[in-house]
Motif scaffolding. Structure first.
Motif, PDB file in Angstrom:
ATOM      1  N   SER A  25       1.083  -1.307  -0.479  1.00 40.02           N
ATOM      2  CA  SER A  25       0.180   0.033   0.454  1.00 40.02           C
ATOM      3  C   SER A  25       0.927   1.543  -0.057  1.00 40.02           C
ATOM      4  CB  SER A  25      -0.900   0.130   1.441  1.00 40.02           C
ATOM      5  OG  SER A  25      -1.631   1.451   1.229  1.00 40.02           O
ATOM      6  N   ILE A  26       1.895   1.296   0.830  1.00 45.87           N
ATOM      7  CA  ILE A  26       2.547   2.180   1.077  1.00 45.87           C
ATOM      8  C   ILE A  26       3.808   2.034  -0.514  1.00 45.87           C
ATOM      9  CG2 ILE A  26       4.934   3.656   1.991  1.00 45.87           C
ATOM     10  CD1 ILE A  26       3.648   2.361   5.308  1.00 45.87           C
ATOM     11  N   VAL A  27       4.578   1.480  -1.151  1.00 51.71           N
ATOM     12  CA  VAL A  27       4.643   1.759  -1.903  1.00 51.71           C
ATOM     13  C   VAL A  27       4.275   2.034  -3.270  1.00 51.71           C
ATOM     14  CG1 VAL A  27       6.511  -0.029  -3.696  1.00 51.71           C
ATOM     15  CG2 VAL A  27       7.105   0.547  -0.928  1.00 51.71           C
ATOM     16  N   SER A  28       2.769   1.551  -3.757  1.00 56.54           N
ATOM     17  CA  SER A  28       2.381   1.495  -4.754  1.00 56.54           C
ATOM     18  C   SER A  28       1.458   3.456  -4.420  1.00 56.54           C
ATOM     19  CB  SER A  28       0.277   0.787  -4.822  1.00 56.54           C
ATOM     20  OG  SER A  28      -0.270   0.707  -3.232  1.00 56.54           O
ATOM     21  N   TYR A  29       1.032   3.664  -3.340  1.00 55.44           N
ATOM     22  CA  TYR A  29       0.734   5.110  -3.265  1.00 55.44           C
ATOM     23  C   TYR A  29       1.515   6.317  -3.407  1.00 55.44           C
ATOM     24  CZ  TYR A  29      -1.075   9.591  -1.017  1.00 55.44           C
ATOM     25  OH  TYR A  29      -1.588  10.822  -0.753  1.00 55.44           O
ATOM     26  N   ASN A  47       4.042  10.270  -6.614  1.00 56.31           N
ATOM     27  CA  ASN A  47       5.021   9.864  -7.436  1.00 56.31           C
ATOM     28  C   ASN A  47       5.383  10.382  -8.583  1.00 56.31           C
ATOM     29  OD1 ASN A  47       6.342  11.989  -4.789  1.00 56.31           O
ATOM     30  ND2 ASN A  47       6.203   9.848  -4.525  1.00 56.31           N
ATOM     31  N   TRP A  48       4.847   8.970  -9.183  1.00 56.53           N
ATOM     32  CA  TRP A  48       6.068   8.719 -10.373  1.00 56.53           C
ATOM     33  C   TRP A  48       4.474   8.756 -11.382  1.00 56.53           C
ATOM     34  CZ3 TRP A  48       9.171   3.987  -9.279  1.00 56.53           C
ATOM     35  CH2 TRP A  48      10.131   4.310  -8.635  1.00 56.53           C
ATOM     36  N   HIS A  70       2.577  12.641 -10.790  1.00 57.24           N
ATOM     37  CA  HIS A  70       3.848  14.260 -10.390  1.00 57.24           C
ATOM     38  C   HIS A  70       3.322  14.383  -9.473  1.00 57.24           C
ATOM     39  CE1 HIS A  70       5.813  11.522 -13.732  1.00 57.24           C
ATOM     40  NE2 HIS A  70       5.261  12.082 -14.505  1.00 57.24           N
ATOM     41  N   GLN A  71       3.102  14.304  -8.688  1.00 52.90           N
ATOM     42  CA  GLN A  71       1.991  15.353  -7.438  1.00 52.90           C
ATOM     43  C   GLN A  71       1.653  16.090  -8.521  1.00 52.90           C
ATOM     44  OE1 GLN A  71       5.692  16.327  -4.986  1.00 52.90           O
ATOM     45  NE2 GLN A  71       6.448  14.806  -5.035  1.00 52.90           N
ATOM     46  N   LYS A  72       0.312  16.436  -8.787  1.00 56.76           N
ATOM     47  CA  LYS A  72      -0.459  17.104  -9.915  1.00 56.76           C
ATOM     48  C   LYS A  72      -1.336  16.167  -9.372  1.00 56.76           C
ATOM     49  CE  LYS A  72       3.116  18.811 -13.202  1.00 56.76           C
ATOM     50  NZ  LYS A  72       3.996  19.319 -12.825  1.00 56.76           N
ATOM     51  N   ALA A  87      -3.871   9.538  -5.870  1.00 57.46           N
ATOM     52  CA  ALA A  87      -3.379   8.384  -5.513  1.00 57.46           C
ATOM     53  C   ALA A  87      -3.769   7.516  -4.184  1.00 57.46           C
ATOM     54  CB  ALA A  87      -1.910   8.677  -4.503  1.00 57.46           C
ATOM     55  N   LEU A  88      -4.270   7.815  -3.875  1.00 62.20           N
ATOM     56  CA  LEU A  88      -5.257   6.761  -3.143  1.00 62.20           C
ATOM     57  C   LEU A  88      -6.525   6.262  -3.690  1.00 62.20           C
ATOM     58  CD1 LEU A  88      -6.172   6.010   0.401  1.00 62.20           C
ATOM     59  CD2 LEU A  88      -7.794   8.139   0.123  1.00 62.20           C
ATOM     60  N   VAL A  89      -6.441   6.616  -4.397  1.00 61.47           N
ATOM     61  CA  VAL A  89      -8.011   5.439  -5.555  1.00 61.47           C
ATOM     62  C   VAL A  89      -7.196   4.388  -5.826  1.00 61.47           C
ATOM     63  CG1 VAL A  89      -9.379   5.591  -7.019  1.00 61.47           C
ATOM     64  CG2 VAL A  89      -9.445   7.579  -5.309  1.00 61.47           C
TER      65      VAL A  89
END
Length: 162
Positions: A38-42, A47-48, A51-53, A72-74
């Motif tokens: 979960s943490i890695v996929s988030y 970020n990738w 791109h934080q947009k 990202a949560l979805v």
């Protein structure tokens, strides 16, 4: 496959045997694997992929803009649902005599509850308290993992008395 995975998990059990039952240890490893995925996929989604947009969409019944941390949560939710259910059903809670369709429905209910709590907490921590999104998600994951253990054990995969 199940037996091989359990042998690997059980290999690391002896140092913890004084404090935890084998079942609880297996759940912690399974939950830890789910939490780590979960943490890695988030992180990857935030970020990738995004791109934080934020994402701007034009679809009925959805907001026009979805912030990057919520999007990202979805994305993360779909990955975590599959990993968590498979590990719990086929590795940890194999004694449950509930039908698979009942288990997946109950798992989805608990998962949705977790998602809503996660959503509320991530919005509050990122937008209200101005915490960094990945750190916020990691803290929330620890809290929800503890809560989930009891819900999975006594609701989703419970053993019905015959």
């Amino acid at each position: 496959m199940r037996k091989a995975l359990l042998r690997i998990i059980d290999f690391f059990y002896p140092p913890f045997s004084r404090w935890l039952s084998l079942h609880t240890f297996r759940y912690l490893v399974s939950g830890g694997t789910t939490a780590a995925s979960s943490i890695v996929s988030y992180y990857i989604a935030y970020n990738w992929i995004l791109h934080q947009k934020s994402i701007y969409i034009n679809f009925p019944f959805l907001p026009k803009m979805i912030t990057a941390h919520v999007a990202a949560l979805v994305i993360n939710t779909a990955c975590t649902f599959l990993v968590g259910f498979v590990l719990n059903k086929y590795l940890i809670f194999t004694e449950s005599n509930l039908k698979g369709r009942i288990q997946i429905f109950r798992y989805a209910v608990v998962f949705f509850l977790n998602f809503m709590i996660n959503y509320g907490m991530i919005k509050y921590m990122v937008e209200g308290l101005h915490f960094y999104p990945s750190i916020s998600q990691a803290l929330i994951t620890v809290f929800l993992s503890l809560m989930s253990y009891f819900l999975q054990k006594y609701f989703t995969f419970k053993v019905k008395k015959v």
